[in-house]
Design an enzyme around this catalytic site. Structure first.
Site: not given
Ligand code: BGC
Length: 576
Positions: A225, A293
């Protein structure tokens, strides 16, 4: 190199990859949004047992892997992208044992499993943040996050002018132990999502452990993310984004393909001091070594909203991630010339670093492509649409176009991502009542931006009444539109011409003809068309009003009805 045998007794069901044919180079990966996929206990919220129960449907669809959005412990202020314990399952979704069962079942069915990891920020409920608040300024605990003194005589002004991606200021001031207002902390997203300080070795060590925790359980990889965040420019300088930048930092609606060459609008956007900083690459090199790993081909896929593609390709250099989402492709409108440009550039730019291109049209952050590709008004990424949005499309026309776009995408070489429900042709849920909306974007902008709830509504499986088989009760955490009875999986199964059948046929033909490793050989069928040969398949997409005569060959896939051997507008066909 230590080789650890994964805790996946059935991973032998999955074919081992050979160099250059690693599974992620060709995989079609299906995004499961756990809240909205399948609800086993009837509380209206999807869960891990629900996913396990429905996995055979994904095997039957013909995908290679699933990616699960976060299911870890969280107060759910950003639908789980606010993690309060990275090593446990939120009770809403089940238990670690439920996770293990889901993973084993997936592997037995021949599906690999990627999970989300959220390293840019934690939840403010996380013990690490609570300890940071309690420990006070200058403490090692505060150094885990980005706490700063404020500006102004009494520190009453935020440390800089950055805005949250969800709207409003990116800084929140805390009260210190003496009860007085004190330092500020950075949150690029909601104030319940404090950003970590990734220059702190302690943070790096925690995340290495978190990766190993899930790799030990047998996951095949991670979707990372905000993989363009994490490192901020030293000194945290002020920054004002260009007027038309989308929320995620890219110039949504303007795909700059390489410095100086525009995709369809706009110049290369400036790099914000909080995204796409060079320092992030050191982190991914480190994570690459952690994955090494483990036996098998584990994968990191970056969610990096970075332009131009040349820069994005840095995320997938040989010692970094294996994949990164191609949001430039997602943001390209349904136009022949613009698509050809982004396709060619993607293949060449990712290829230049030895990575596969990826392709994606929908996910839990964007307006579903069965609506988006036919919108006629401006729609900035992350802002969402709702009843008052102008330029909303006719749903039948929009689905027709979306099917053509999918049929084009699934013919392209590399790896593709699908978002749950797109195989049913689900449109964006536009008419959600205001009081049902849950996206922090909606609240932080006082309803000015609708946010992303419209693409997150629980999906319909069967029946004619809510929850359409989503769960055993009528409940669903976001209301399902009444029209969704016509989109259920059971009503489309085995039905010639249904969207589900088209996806199954496309995935089967893609596999049979090894299109993931194909090389595009473009040929000309006139304006407003795209035509290429790849892996023994001829693909033609018609974007214009004029009927296009198909070349010789047997038709193996058509995204819509043909007129004899003529391809109508917004239709894609494959021939062999
Ligand atoms: C996720 C979102 C989220 C954000 C904060 C993004 O890129 O896909 O759904 O709200 O990151 O974590």
């Amino acid at each position: 190199m230590t080789v650890i045998t994964a805790n996946t007794p059935d991973s032998s069901a999955l074919a081992p990859s050979s160099p250059g044919r690693e599974w992620w180079r060709s995989a079609v990966i299906y995004q499961v949004y756990p809240r909205s996929f399948a609800d086993a206990d009837g509380d209206g919220m999807g869960d891990l047992p629900g996913i396990t129960h429905r996995l055979p449907a994904l095997r039957d669809l013909g995908v290679d892997a699933v990616w699960l959005s976060p299911f870890q412990t969280s107060p759910q202020r950003d639908a789980g992208y606010d993690v309060a314990d990275y090593r446990d399952v939120d009770r809403l979704f089940g238990t670690l044992a439920d996770f293990d069962t889901m993973l084993t079942t997936a592997h037995e069915l021949g599906l690999r499993v990627i999970i989300d990891i959220v390293p840019n920020h934690s939840s403010s409920d996380h013990r690490w943040f609570q300890e940071a608040l309690a420990a006070g300024p200058g403490s090692p605990e505060r150094a885990r996050y980005l706490f700063r003194d404020g500006k102004g005589e009494h520190g009453e002004l935020p440390p800089n002018n950055w805005e949250s991606i969800f709207g409003g200021a990116a800084w929140t001031r805390v009260d210190e132990a003496d009860g007085n207002p004190g330092q500020w902390y950075l949150h690029l997203f909601d104030k319940s999502q404090p950003d970590f300080d990734w220059t702190n070795p302690w943070v790096r060590e925690q995340f290495r452990d978190i990766l190993r925790f899930w790799l030990d359980r047998g996951v095949d990889g991670f979707r990372v993310d905000v993989a363009h965040g994490m490192i901020k420019e030293a000194g945290l300088p002020d920054y004002t984004p260009p007027e038309h930048a989308g929320s995620m930092g890219g110039g949504a609606g303007s795909v700059a393909l390489e410095p100086g060459i525009e995709g369809h609008a706009g110049d290369e956007p400036p790099t914000p001091p909080y995204f796409a900083q060079d320092g992030v690459h050191e982190i991914y090199r480190d994570w690459h070594r952690v994955l090494e790993e483990y036996e098998g081909d584990r994968v990191l896929c970056g969610e990096a909203w970075v332009e131009p593609l040349e820069k994005l390709a840095h995320w997938v250099r040989p010692d970094e991630m294996q994949q990164t989402f191609n949001f430039g492709y997602l943001e390209t409108p349904w136009e022949a010339a613009a698509l050809r440009t982004v396709i060619d550039r993607s293949i060449s730019v990712f290829g230049s670093v030895g990575a596969p291109s990826t392709w994606v049209l929908s996910n839990h952050d964007v307006v579903r492509h069965a609506t988006r590709l036919a919108l006629t008004g401006e729609n900035l990424q992350g802002h969402g649409i709702g009843p008052k949005t102008t330029g909303l499309p006719d749903p039948v026309f929009a689905l027709h176009r979306a099917r053509a776009a999918t049929a084009l995408m699934l013919a392209l070489p590399g790896s593709a991502y699908l978002y749950q429900g797109e195989e049913l042709g689900l449109p964006e849920a536009i008419d959600l009542p205001d009081d049902a909306r849950q996206d922090p974007t909606w609240f932080r902008t006082n309803g000015e931006r609708y946010g992303r709830d419209g693409c997150r509504v629980p999906i319909p499986w069967e029946g004619t009444d809510p929850s359409y088989g989503f769960g055993p009760s009528a409940k669903s955490w976001l209301p399902q539109p009444a029209s969704w009875a016509t989109y259920t999986r059971s009503s489309q199964e085995g039905v010639p011409g249904s969207t589900l059948t088209m996806y199954q046929e496309a995935l089967a033909a893609r596999r049979a003809h090894d299109l993931a490793f194909g090389e595009l050989d473009w040929f000309d069928l006139g304006p407003d068309t795209l035509a290429f040969r790849s892996g023994g398949v001829t693909v033609v997409a018609n974007f214009g009003e004029r009927l296009v005569e198909l070349p010789a060959g047997d038709i193996v896939l058509a995204s819509g009805e043909l007129e004899g051997r003529s391809l109508p507008r917004d239709t894609t066909a494959w021939l062999v």
